[in-house]
Scaffold this active site. Structure first.
Site, PDB file in Angstrom:
ATOM      1  N   ASN A  32      -1.648   2.313   5.438  1.00 31.10           N
ATOM      2  CA  ASN A  32      -0.617   1.305   4.923  1.00 31.10           C
ATOM      3  C   ASN A  32      -0.453   0.425   6.278  1.00 31.10           C
ATOM      4  OD1 ASN A  32       1.171  -0.555   3.955  1.00 31.10           O
ATOM      5  ND2 ASN A  32       2.718   1.223   4.248  1.00 31.10           N
ATOM      6  N   GLY A  33      -0.781  -1.015   6.170  1.00 29.63           N
ATOM      7  CA  GLY A  33      -0.403  -1.571   7.437  1.00 29.63           C
ATOM      8  C   GLY A  33      -1.505  -2.658   7.825  1.00 29.63           C
TER       9      GLY A  33
ATOM     10  N   TRP B 178      -2.735  -2.684  -1.652  1.00 30.63           N
ATOM     11  CA  TRP B 178      -2.468  -4.115  -1.735  1.00 30.63           C
ATOM     12  C   TRP B 178      -3.293  -4.838  -0.461  1.00 30.63           C
ATOM     13  CZ3 TRP B 178      -0.793  -8.365   1.349  1.00 30.63           C
ATOM     14  CH2 TRP B 178      -0.175  -9.423   0.616  1.00 30.63           C
TER      15      TRP B 178
ATOM     16  N   GLU C 274       7.593 -15.000 -10.351  1.00 28.32           N
ATOM     17  CA  GLU C 274       6.888 -13.711  -9.894  1.00 28.32           C
ATOM     18  C   GLU C 274       6.565 -13.050 -10.984  1.00 28.32           C
ATOM     19  OE1 GLU C 274       8.969 -11.065  -7.442  1.00 28.32           O
ATOM     20  OE2 GLU C 274      10.920 -11.662  -8.429  1.00 28.32           O
TER      21      GLU C 274
ATOM     22  N   LYS D 243      12.687 -15.204 -10.119  1.00 26.49           N
ATOM     23  CA  LYS D 243      12.335 -14.223 -11.391  1.00 26.49           C
ATOM     24  C   LYS D 243      11.287 -14.485 -12.266  1.00 26.49           C
ATOM     25  CE  LYS D 243      13.377 -11.461  -9.820  1.00 26.49           C
ATOM     26  NZ  LYS D 243      14.121 -11.029  -8.532  1.00 26.49           N
TER      27      LYS D 243
ATOM     28  N   GLU E 111      17.385 -17.651  -7.329  1.00 23.95           N
ATOM     29  CA  GLU E 111      17.097 -16.499  -7.833  1.00 23.95           C
ATOM     30  C   GLU E 111      16.409 -16.463  -9.288  1.00 23.95           C
ATOM     31  OE1 GLU E 111      16.269 -13.931  -6.498  1.00 23.95           O
ATOM     32  OE2 GLU E 111      16.284 -12.297  -7.842  1.00 23.95           O
TER      33      GLU E 111
ATOM     34  N   ARG F 263       3.975  -0.351  -4.612  1.00 19.87           N
ATOM     35  CA  ARG F 263       3.631  -0.750  -3.248  1.00 19.87           C
ATOM     36  C   ARG F 263       2.447  -1.656  -2.985  1.00 19.87           C
ATOM     37  NH1 ARG F 263       6.711   1.860   0.564  1.00 19.87           N
ATOM     38  NH2 ARG F 263       5.486   0.865   1.986  1.00 19.87           N
TER      39      ARG F 263
ATOM     40  N   HIS G 156      17.565 -37.301  -6.420  1.00 21.25           N
ATOM     41  CA  HIS G 156      16.826 -37.660  -5.410  1.00 21.25           C
ATOM     42  C   HIS G 156      15.472 -37.296  -5.476  1.00 21.25           C
ATOM     43  CE1 HIS G 156      20.766 -38.855  -3.790  1.00 21.25           C
ATOM     44  NE2 HIS G 156      21.266 -37.581  -4.280  1.00 21.25           N
TER      45      HIS G 156
ATOM     46  N   LYS H 219       6.070  -4.412  -3.713  1.00 24.81           N
ATOM     47  CA  LYS H 219       7.694  -4.091  -3.901  1.00 24.81           C
ATOM     48  C   LYS H 219       7.938  -4.227  -2.261  1.00 24.81           C
ATOM     49  CE  LYS H 219      11.548  -2.971  -5.476  1.00 24.81           C
ATOM     50  NZ  LYS H 219      12.028  -4.252  -6.190  1.00 24.81           N
TER      51      LYS H 219
ATOM     52  N   CYS I  50       0.828  -1.168  -0.021  1.00 21.33           N
ATOM     53  CA  CYS I  50      -0.203  -0.056  -0.038  1.00 21.33           C
ATOM     54  C   CYS I  50       0.944   1.294   0.008  1.00 21.33           C
ATOM     55  CB  CYS I  50      -1.059   0.139   1.325  1.00 21.33           C
ATOM     56  SG  CYS I  50      -2.048  -1.454   1.296  1.00 21.33           S
TER      57      CYS I  50
HETATM   58  O1  M6R Z   1      12.813  -5.190   0.353  1.00 19.06           O
HETATM   59  P1  M6R Z   1      13.429  -6.362   0.753  1.00 19.06           P
HETATM   60  O2  M6R Z   1      14.871  -6.796   0.336  1.00 19.06           O
HETATM   61  O3  M6R Z   1      13.505  -6.801   2.096  1.00 19.06           O
HETATM   62  O4  M6R Z   1      12.442  -7.341   0.313  1.00 19.06           O
HETATM   63  C1  M6R Z   1      12.595  -8.650   0.369  1.00 19.06           C
HETATM   64  C2  M6R Z   1      11.651  -9.582  -0.542  1.00 19.06           C
HETATM   65  O5  M6R Z   1      10.418  -9.199  -0.597  1.00 19.06           O
HETATM   66  C3  M6R Z   1      12.094  -8.955  -2.176  1.00 19.06           C
HETATM   67  O6  M6R Z   1      13.193  -9.349  -2.246  1.00 19.06           O
HETATM   68  C4  M6R Z   1      11.186 -10.024  -3.171  1.00 19.06           C
HETATM   69  O7  M6R Z   1      11.348 -11.210  -2.936  1.00 19.06           O
HETATM   70  C5  M6R Z   1      11.517  -9.383  -4.640  1.00 19.06           C
HETATM   71  N1  M6R Z   1      10.738  -8.354  -4.860  1.00 19.06           N
HETATM   72  C6  M6R Z   1      11.541 -10.659  -5.489  1.00 19.06           C
HETATM   73  O8  M6R Z   1      11.882 -10.093  -6.706  1.00 19.06           O
END
Ligand code: M6R
Length: 660
Positions: free
Chosen positions: A102-103, A76, A538, A535, A531, A27, A554, A655, A2
Site C-alpha cells: 500500500n503506497g 486502489w 462522490e 456528498k 459538504e 480502502r 456573479h 476511504k 489499498c
Molecule cells: O481521513 P480524512 O478525514 O483525512 O480524509 C479526508 C478526505 O479524503 C475525506 O474527508 C473525503 O473527502 C471523504 N471521504 C468524502 O466523503
C-alpha cells in the site's frame, strides 16, 4: 488507499485473508489478490482478480487455496490500470517471493531500470513489483554470502536482522543473477527486507512472503498505516483495524521503516531500521466487530447516517460541569498563558474534514475572536505559510492517515506551532505526530463517504470554539450553559429528522435524471452546502457545485437552465440572513430552477417559494450545520441508489488517501 492483510498461524490463511480484505475493502476496491504458501511444498499459490473481493473469494474457492501462511491485497490503482496482471501480490523472478503493498514507491523507475539491466523480468506496470525483485536480489546476495562463508554448498544463512549485507544499499554491485544464484540456499528474509527498505523511497506498507519461509511473514511500513496483533490462532498484520477486530483488540503499531516478523506460533518480533529488536507500545481498542458489520442496514452509509444521534450524544457528553458552569477540555495541555498567546488558528484538512474546518472557523471566530484560516492540506504543504509558536494548528483527519494532512502537521511542527490532531482513529499516524489529540467519538466509519465523522468533527469544533471563548473570558458561565443546553438537544433533533425521510426522498426523486445540481446557502449554511454537494457528487456522480448564495449573481446563476429545471438545493434554515436567502430563491426561481429548500419547521414563507421543502427542527444558527447536513446526506444517498450506484464504494475513490 489499498488494504493489505498478512496472516500466519494454525488456521487456513485464505479465509482470514478474505475476511480481512472484505473489511478493508473501503480502502480500495478495483482488484484484489492473495498469495498463500502450499502446506507441503515451498511454492506459492497466487490468485488475483480485477474487481472486488467477492470475485476473488469465488476464485479462491475454485482454486482450492490451502495453507496457513499468506498475504492479501485490495487495490486502489496508482501505477497501471486495474487488471489481473497489476493486482497484488507481485512476485519475483523465482516465483517464491510475493509482495503486497500500500503506497507509492517513488524511486521505482530507477530501481526497475537497474533490475532490468540485471536480467529481472517484470510482468506488471506497477511500482510495487520492484520490491519483489529487490528482495529477491538482496535475499540471493545474503544466501551467497552465507554460502561463501561456509565454503559453498547448500547453506542456510541464519543471521539476525542486523546480519550480513547490512552495508549494501545499492543494487549496482549486484552479483546475483536474476533468477537466483543461491536460490537453493536459504537466507534471512527479514534482513533481505531490511536492506530492501533502505533502498526504497516513498510511502509503503509491505507484507512479504517467501515460499522457503513457510512459517513467517515480514512486514514493514513508511508513511502508510500498518497495525499488528496476535491471538491464539497466529499473528496478523493489516492496513486497518477492521481486519483485526475478529481476532484481537490489543494491537501494536510500528514506526517508519521498522520491521516486524510474524511467526506461525503467534509471536511477532520487532526490529528498528538498524535491525535492533524492540518492544512496541500496545493499545487496547474499544471498537468492536459489530461496528465493522452492516447490522441489518442495506449499506454502511445508511447505518452510519443513522448512528449520528448517538455520535453527537457521545461527543457532547461530559464536557460541561453544571456546578462550575464551565466546559472542560482536559486533553488540551495549553497553559493559560499559552492560550492567551495564541494569535491565530490555522486549520488544515482535506475533503469533508476541510468542510468541517470551515464551519469551525465561523464558530471559533465568532465566539473566541481568534482569527482562523482554513487551508486545504495539499496546498498548505507547498506554500510557505506564516506559522510560528503563537499559531495553534488544528489538523482534522477522520482516518488520521491522509498523506497531505500529515505532511502539513510536520511542516507546522517544524515552524514551532502547537498542533492539535482531531481524528477518529486511535493510534493512527496523526496521533503520533501531533502534540495533542482530540478524538471524535464516531467509531468505525466504513462507507467511503464521510457522514458521522463529519458531524462529530463539527460538534467537536463547536465545543472547542465555546471552550476557547470561555478561557478568553468572552462567554460567561451562563452563556456557555445556555449554548451547551441547546447543543444537547441535537441528538433528539437528529432522531426526529431520521424518523421520517419521505420529504427528502420526494425531493431526491425529482433530481435523479438531472445533469447538474447547485447548492446555495449563507454563512454556515454555505459551508453545509459545500459538504452536501461533495456528498452528492462522490456517491451519485451527478455533477454538483456549492456556492455562497450571495455569489450566484456573479456567475453561477448562468448555469441554471430553465428547460432542464436545474435543481437548486438551498439551505434556508432560520438565520440572520434568512430574508436574503429567500431573495436568492426568488432569483433562481425566476430563471427556471427547481428549488429544494432545507428549512426550519414552521417557516410558511418558504413553502410558497420552493418546489420541495425539507423541514428540520428549529435550532440556533450556529448548530444548524449539524441538523441541516443530515437531510443532505440522505438526499445524496437516495439519488445515488436511484442511479444504480454503489453508495459505500463509489467509483475511483478510497476511504483514506495515504498517498499524495
Ligand atoms: O481521513 P480524512 O478525514 O483525512 O480524509 C479526508 C478526505 O479524503 C475525506 O474527508 C473525503 O473527502 C471523504 N471521504 C468524502 O466523503
Amino acid at each position: 488507499m489499498c488494504g493489505i492483510v498478512a496472516f500466519t498461524g494454525t488456521n487456513q490463511a485464505a479465509a482470514i485473508l478474505l475476511a480481512g480484505l472484505t473489511r478493508l475493502e473501503h480502502r480500495g476496491y478495483d482488484s484484489a489478490g492473495i498469495a498463500v504458501i502450499y502446506p507441503d511444498r515451498p511454492e506459492l499459490q497466487l490468485t488475483r482478480q480485477a474487481g472486488k473481493v467477492a470475485k476473488l473469494a469465488k476464485a479462491v474457492v475454485r482454486e482450492k487455496i490451502v495453507g496457513t501462511c499468506g498475504i492479501g491485497h485490495t487495490r486502489w490503482a496508482t501505477h497501471g490500470v486495474p487488471s489481473e496482471a497489476n493486482a497484488h501480490p507481485h512476485r519475483d523472478c523465482s516465483g517464491k517471493i510475493a509482495v503486497a503493498h500500500n503506497g507509492i514507491i517513488e524511486n521505482y523507475a530507477r530501481l526497475k531500470d537497474e533490475l532490468l539491466r540485471q536480467g529481472h523480468q517484470f510482468s506488471s506496470q506497477t511500482d510495487t513489483e520492484v520490491v519483489a525483485h529487490l528482495v529477491e536480489h538482496n535475499y540471493n546476495k545474503l544466501a551467497e554470502a552465507a554460502a561463501a562463508a561456509n565454503g559453498g554448498g547448500d547453506d542456510i544463512a541464519t543471521g539476525n536482522a542486523t546480519g550480513a549485507g547490512s552495508n549494501d544499499t545499492g543494487t549496482s554491485n549486484a552479483n546475483a543473477n536474476a533468477t537466483g544464484a543461491g536460490s537453493t540456499a536459504r537466507a534471512d528474509l527479514a534482513e533481505a527486507v531490511r536492506i530492501t527498505v533502505s533502498q526504497l523511497s516513498g510511502s509503503f506498507a509491505l507484507a512479504i512472503l517467501h515460499a522457503d519461509h513457510p512459517d513467517e511473514i515480514v512486514v514493514t511500513r513508511n508513511d502508510s498505516p500498518l497495525v499488528l496483533g496476535c491471538f491464539e490462532g497466529g499473528a496478523i498484520a493489516a492496513s486497518g483495524l477492521p481486519a483485526l477486530l475478529e481476532y484481537t483488540r490489543d494491537i501494536a503499531y510500528i514506526e517508519d521503516r521498522d520491521l516486524a516478523v510474524l511467526h506461525r506460533d503467534g509471536q511477532i518480533d520487532y526490529y528498528d531500521p538498524a535491525g535492533e529488536p524492540f518492544t512496541p507500545s500496545t493499545y487496547h481498542v474499544d471498537w468492536t466487530l459489530e461496528q465493522a458489520e452492516k447490522g441489518g442496514y442495506p449499506d454502511f452509509m445508511l447505518k452510519e447516517i443513522c448512528e449520528q444521534p448517538r455520535v453527537i450524544r457521545d461527543t457532547i457528553a461530559g464536557r460541561f460541569d453544571e456546578a462550575t458552569r464551565s466546559l472542560s477540555f482536559d486533553e488540551l495541555p495549553l497553559t493559560d498563558e499559552e492560550l492567551a498567546n495564541i494569535d491565530r488558528i490555522v486549520i488544515v484538512a482535506c475533503g469533508t474534514s476541510y468542510h468541517a474546518g470551515l464551519i469551525g472557523k465561523d464558530l471559533i471566530e465568532s465566539w473566541a475572536r481568534i482569527p482562523v484560516e482554513v487551508e486545504v492540506a495539499s496546498e498548505f504543504r507547498y506554500r510557505n505559510p506564516i506559522i510560528n509558536s503563537n499559531t495553534l494548528v488544528i489538523a482534522i483527519s477522520q482516518s488520521g492517515e491522509t498523506a497531505d494532512t500529515l505532511e502539513a502537521v510536520r511542516q507546522a511542527r517544524r515552524a514551532g506551532a502547537h498542533v492539535i490532531a482531531l481524528t477518529n482513529v486511535l493510534g493512527s499516524q496523526i496521533t503520533r505526530e501531533a502534540q495533542t489529540v482530540l478524538y471524535i467519538k464516531a467509531n468505525l466509519e466504513i462507507a467511503v463517504a464521510a457522514t458521522k465523522s463529519f458531524l462529530a468533527q463539527v460538534a467537536m469544533l463547536t465545543l472547542l470554539g465555546l471552550y476557547l471563548a470561555q478561557e478568553r473570558s468572552l462567554l460567561t458561565g451562563p452563556q456557555i450553559q445556555e449554548l451547551y443546553g441547546e447543543m444537547s438537544k441535537l441528538p433528539l433533533q437528529l432522531e426526529h429528522i431520521l424518523a421520517d425521510t419521505s420529504a427528502i426522498e420526494r425531493a431526491a426523486d425529482s433530481c435523479v435524471a438531472a445533469q447538474t445540481a447547485l447548492f446555495i446557502g449563507r454563512g454556515v449554511g454555505a459551508t453545509t452546502c459545500y459538504e452536501g454537494a461533495l456528498k452528492l457528487k462522490e456517491i451519485s456522480y451527478l455533477h454538483a457545485e456549492a456556492f455562497s448564495a450571495g455569489e450566484i449573481k456573479h456567475g453561477p446563476i448562468a448555469l441554471i437552465d430553465a428547460e432542464a429545471a436545474t435543481p437548486v438545493i438551498v439551505v434556508a434554515t432560520q438565520s440572520t440572513t434568512h430574508d436574503k436567502t429567500l431573495a436568492n430563491i426568488e432569483e433562481v426561481k425566476a430563471r427556471g430552477a427547481s428549488v429544494i429548500a432545507v428549512a426550519t419547521e414552521g417557516d410558511g414563507r418558504i413553502a410558497e417559494l420552493a418546489d420541495y421543502v425539507i423541514y428540520i427542527p428549529p435550532i440556533r444558527e450556529c448548530f444548524s450545520p449539524i441538523t441541516a447536513s443530515v437531510p443532505l446526506q440522505l438526499f445524496a444517498r437516495h439519488i445515488a441508489l436511484a442511479r444504480g450506484c454503489d453508495v459505500d464504494q463509489p467509483r475511483n475513490l478510497a476511504k483514506s488517501v495515504t498517498v499524495e
